[in-house]
Design an enzyme around this catalytic site. Structure first.
Site, short mmCIF file in Angstrom:
data_model
loop_
_atom_site.label_atom_id
_atom_site.label_comp_id
_atom_site.label_asym_id
_atom_site.label_seq_id
_atom_site.Cartn_x
_atom_site.Cartn_y
_atom_site.Cartn_z
CG ASP A 211 -1.85 1.16 1.24
OD1 ASP A 211 -1.45 2.26 0.82
OD2 ASP A 211 -3.01 0.96 1.62
CG HIS A 212 1.37 4.31 -3.18
ND1 HIS A 212 0.14 3.98 -3.65
CD2 HIS A 212 1.43 5.66 -3.25
CE1 HIS A 212 -0.52 5.06 -4.02
NE2 HIS A 212 0.24 6.10 -3.79
CG HIS A 274 -4.25 4.43 -0.58
ND1 HIS A 274 -3.30 3.45 -0.63
CD2 HIS A 274 -4.49 4.78 -1.88
CE1 HIS A 274 -2.97 3.21 -1.90
NE2 HIS A 274 -3.70 4.01 -2.68
C1 BG6 Z 1 -3.68 4.70 -6.22
C2 BG6 Z 1 -5.06 4.78 -6.77
O1 BG6 Z 1 -3.57 3.61 -5.35
O2 BG6 Z 1 -3.40 5.89 -5.48
C3 BG6 Z 1 -5.20 6.01 -7.67
O3 BG6 Z 1 -5.32 3.62 -7.54
C4 BG6 Z 1 -4.81 7.25 -6.91
O4 BG6 Z 1 -6.53 6.14 -8.13
C5 BG6 Z 1 -3.45 7.07 -6.28
O5 BG6 Z 1 -4.78 8.33 -7.83
C6 BG6 Z 1 -3.13 8.23 -5.37
O6 BG6 Z 1 -1.81 8.12 -4.95
P1 BG6 Z 1 -0.98 9.43 -4.56
O7 BG6 Z 1 0.30 8.89 -4.06
O8 BG6 Z 1 -0.86 10.23 -5.83
O9 BG6 Z 1 -1.78 10.15 -3.54
#
Ligand code: BG6
Ligand code: NDP
Length: 528
Positions: A211-212, A274
């Site tokens: 989960d980044h 997230h």
């Molecule tokens: C991804 C989603 O996991 O996270 C995307 O699939 C979203 O829809 C993105 O835009 C958002 O990541 P960040 O790091 O740009 O907030």
């Protein structure tokens, strides 16, 4: 605080020398320990994630000498590339990501390889294994492998089975770790089915569920902020906190991911992963020791304590929306149902607001308001801790205006900062108040290197640190908690729920304001 440096690393381009250390050292730039030698094998190497995130992240780590010498990348997909064409394609993406350095790229691209492979073809995967073994010898990768699944999630189970059948998952001369991208299933049942396949073919210690958001520095900093300071923890509970807000606001639309988004919607795309993972950092108890498994257990306990959503009364805890055309950053943009490859009558939600409770001693009765949407006014992810009002206002006869409660704002992105809002006297003879802000900018006073989320999680995977990865039990709990909301959201026909429309470029549907206003509260938006 004790210092334990492992190695010194020269920074590129005249930036200062950084030190690689095991622990954060007060006042010193400090990065992660050097990862193990390994091959990084990307399944889905011609895809969007590889181009936008993985390759720029690997290049950045290489360029900043954070990767070991014994390292190479093998990309696998069906597109008809040879090594040269793959390298040229990746170079374009890395350039797009910025900070391109031709010399560093030359060194990096020598370690980039590509094989055209269909995942259904076990013989092709066995050939990939032979290639990896050979290159591991050449580059000194010591038999270690990161297998990164960046393919459509529908392919995960097949790929995992075929990886195992081809011998790629074996740990003969080193470790093998598998990285699985979100979405991890589309509901509890499919997540469990995927788990079943994963656990048949890999040991849990080999599995890294990404989960980044967990790789974002400012998300980890929630723990440091809470548990490395003595002043916040005593007030971090129901006695002092009125409510908590968590907003993941995006100004982008669905880009070219209609196929994925039509299946997912905002609940699966953001809330299941997230949103709930960040929530677990805000609400967790301090573990006795800063150790991966203990931290993950505390995060798990938060999810375990989430009050089940009441199927009979869901409108109190959930509202859904969808964007129509509008203006974002001065540009006219289409509505969701006008987006390429989206059904004209699609009712997939692109916005949701939810109210959650955590049933434990610390949080009993404190609502957590969660909100996320695409094509909103601006991009920001922010936590607001809204404290209770003062118990008695001695100034009630002096000031006419209402004195609002204090708030602590943790901006996860962009413009990462923590702000404490309080009231102070206005200078001068008259007794009147003004709202002031104590402001900490996350990067100010720091000269070292910072890693973005994908750089961080790739490093952690190569070092084998699972603190920032999702555990199986936590992942299942988040699907389980969200199930009533998903069932409602997925309903078609006459029983489908309301989807409130909002103009692109707004803060979301007006009903979202009502949703929180019904409780006598208001959303806190992004302020510079
Ligand atoms: C991804 C989603 O996991 O996270 C995307 O699939 C979203 O829809 C993105 O835009 C958002 O990541 P960040 O790091 O740009 O907030
Ligand atoms: P894409 O559709 O852009 O890429 C999919 C990749 O999988 C392509 O390289 C494709 O290869 C390959 N592939 C598909 N089927 C096969 C097959 N049968 N055999 C071999 N290769 C195959 O997807 P994304 O890169 O956008 O997403 C990948 C994963 O990452 C998804 O799980 C997504 O949810 C997740 N993710 C993506 C994010 C993003 O920003 N893109 C953000 C967060 C998560 P080819 O085209 O050559 O056939």
């Amino acid at each position: 605080m004790g210092e334990e440096y492992v190695t010194n690393v020269e920074r590129t381009e005249g930036r200062p020398t950084i030190r690689i250390g095991k622990v954060a050292v007060t006042g010193q730039p400090c990065e992660e320990i050097s990862p193990d030698e390994s091959a990084v094998v990307i399944f889905g190497a011609s895809g969007d994630l590889t181009k936008k995130k993985l390759m720029p992240a690997l290049y950045f780590l290489f360029r900043n000498k954070l990767l070991p010498k014994g390292f190479f990348v093998l990309g696998l997909a069906r597109t008809d590339f040879d090594d040269a064409a793959f390298r040229a394609d990746m170079e374009k993406s890395v350039k797009k990501a910025g900070n391109f350095d031709a010399i560093a790229w030359a060194g990096f691209s020598e370690r980039l390889f590509y094989m055209k492979v269909d995942y259904n073809d076990k013989a092709a995967l066995a050939a990939a294994k032979e290639f990896i073994d050979r290159k591991a010898g050449e580059f000194g990768a010591k038999g270690n492998k990161v297998l990164y699944l960046a393919t459509p999630p529908s392919a995960y189970r097949t790929i995992i089975r075929n990886i195992a059948a081809s011998g790629l998952s074996a740990e003969n001369d080193g470790w093998t770790r598998i990285v699985i991208e979100k979405p991890y299933g589309r509901d509890l049942e499919s997540a469990r089915a995927l788990e079943e396949t994963v656990s048949r073919n890999f040991k849990e210690e080999q599995v890294f569920r990404i989960d980044h958001y967990l790789g974002k520095d400012t998300v980890q900093n929630i723990m440091m902020f809470r548990f490395a300071n003595s002043i916040f923890e005593p007030i971090w509970n129901r006695h002092f906190i009125d409510h908590v807000q968590l907003t993941v606001s995006e100004s982008i639309g669905i880009e070219k991911r209609a196929g994925f988004y039509e299946e997912a919607g905002v609940l699966r795309d953001i809330f299941q992963n997230h949103m709930l993972q960040v929530l677990s950092f805000i609400a967790m108890e301090p573990p006795s020791v800063y150790e991966s498994e203990l931290v993950r257990t505390e995060r798990f306990k938060v999810l375990r304590a989430l009050r089940p959503l009441d199927r009979g009364d869901l409108e109190k805890s959930l509202m859904l929306g969808q964007y129509v055309e509008g203006e974002v950053d001065g540009k006219n943009v289409r509505g969701y149902t006008e987006e390429e490859d989206v059904a004209k009558d699609s009712v997939v939600p692109t916005f949701a607001a939810m109210k959650a409770y955590i049933d434990n001693w610390r949080w009993q009765g404190v609502p957590f308001y969660l909100r996320s949407g695409k094509r909103l006014k601006s991009r920001f992810t922010q936590i607001t801790i809204q404290f209770r009002k003062v118990p008695h206002l001695m100034f009630q006869d002096v000031f006419e205006e209402e004195i609002g409660p204090n708030a602590l704002i943790i901006r996860i992105q962009p413009d990462e900062r923590i702000q404490l809002k309080f009231h102070a006297k206005n200078p001068g003879s008259r007794v009147c108040l003004r709202d002031v802000v104590m402001d900490f900018s996350y990067l100010s006073g720091y000269e070292g290197l910072s890693l973005d989320a994908y750089e961080r999680v790739l490093m952690d995977c190569m070092t084998g640190d699972k603190m920032l990865f999702v555990r199986r039990d936590g992942m299942e709990l988040s699907w389980e908690w969200l199930a009533p909301a998903l069932e409602l959201s997925d309903r078609k026909g006459p029983h489908r729920p309301d989807r409130f429309l909002y103009r692109a470029g707004s803060y979301g549907p007006i009903e979202a304001e009502r949703f929180i206003a019904n409780d006598g509260r208001a959303w806190v938006n992004y302020e510079k």
